[in-house]
Scaffold this active site. Structure first.
Site: not given
Length: 304
Positions: A47, A50
């Site tokens: 991700c 993230c």
């Protein structure tokens, strides 16, 4: 593999920031949140956002002087809790206090909004609110009690001290909505600084305003229900009925009517019903249980 962070040794040694698992969630989050707020950061190695959000969270928590803790959970290795909380995209952040989720957001936010988020949680733990923060809390309390006038005055005083304070901008707009003045609410939001308009609270009010402007034109709910009963395939009547239900604060029923349209004809009017559902989800906010249930039903319809 863990996203690159700026975690300080002091924070790690103090136990303010840690990785956790599905098995340890009850102890690390539920039990610990009885003592102080705990932020849960759901992430995964693949991700990209993230990798931007997690360091910002760590820095903000590290600067909260021990008032808040951060627990990071890799959903690839620990999918169970994320599933229970209906996490459908990451990064997803939940704040727990007293064993229950009390706040949260989806996606990577600017560092300034992350700091504000952590600051709000620190205040729950008695982290020392400023006079402006106290005034903002009083304004929100008045708004929650339906006292639009006193709340609006308090929010305005906050904005005199901090003109870019997104929560006060959102609160003032909600006061106008409560008073039925959608034009003033719209002007308040459109006059907000660009950075403030990115804030979750302001975006939620913008969604609420968009719905309010539509519900005011919906018509009589009883007549619209009769039209739907007479012809269940009349999507426009059902859509108007859903808008009327929203205007009567029957949110769950309105959501069900919009879902019914998507189930019958998901492409109707350029996916109008699905788009309205997404606006409703944003207006309610990620912590509202109706949103989790609605997203689950929508996903079932779209991907079945």
């Amino acid at each position: 593999m863990e996203p690159q962070t700026n975690l300080s040794p002091n924070a790690a040694q103090a136990g303010l920031i840690k990785d956790s698992t599905d098995r340890a969630f009850a102890a690390d989050v539920i039990q610990e949140s009885m003592n102080q707020p705990v932020i849960v950061d759901f992430w995964a190695p693949w991700c990209g956002p993230c990798k931007q959000l997690t360091p910002a969270l760590e820095k903000a928590v590290n600067g909260a002087n021990g008032a808040v803790k951060l627990v990071k959970i890799n959903i690839d290795e620990n999918p169970q809790i994320a599933g229970r909380l209906r996490v459908q995209s990451i990064p997803a952040v939940f704040a727990f206090r007293g064993g229950q989720p009390v706040d949260g957001f989806l996606g990577a936010l600017p560092d300034s909004q992350v700091r504000e988020f952590v600051k709000r949680l620190a205040q729950m733990a008695g982290g020392g609110a400023s006079p402006v923060d106290d005034l903002l809390a009083a304004a929100q309390e008045a708004l929650d009690a339906g006292e639009a006038g006193p709340a609006a005055q308090a929010f305005a005083e906050v904005l005199e001290a901090e003109p870019e304070r997104a929560e006060a901008i959102a609160g003032l707009a909600r006061c106008y909505l409560l008073a039925g003045d959608t034009a003033a609410a719209r002007a308040t939001l459109e006059g907000a600084p660009e950075e403030a308009r990115k804030h979750e609270a302001v975006k939620a009010v913008e969604a609420t305003l968009a719905l309010a402007e539509k519900t005011g034109q919906a018509g009589d709910s009883a007549q619209l229900k009769a039209a739907v009963d007479a012809n269940p395939a009349d999507h426009q009547a059902r859509y108007d009925y859903a808008m009327a239900l929203m205007g009567e604060n029957q949110t769950e029923a309105a959501m069900d009517e919009l879902l019914a349209i998507v189930k019958r004809d998901r492409g109707w009017e350029d996916q109008k019903a699905r788009k309205e559902l997404l606006t409703l989800f944003e207006a309610l906010g990620p912590a509202d249980p109706l949103v989790a249930a609605g997203r689950r039903k929508l996903s079932t319809i779209l991907f079945s």
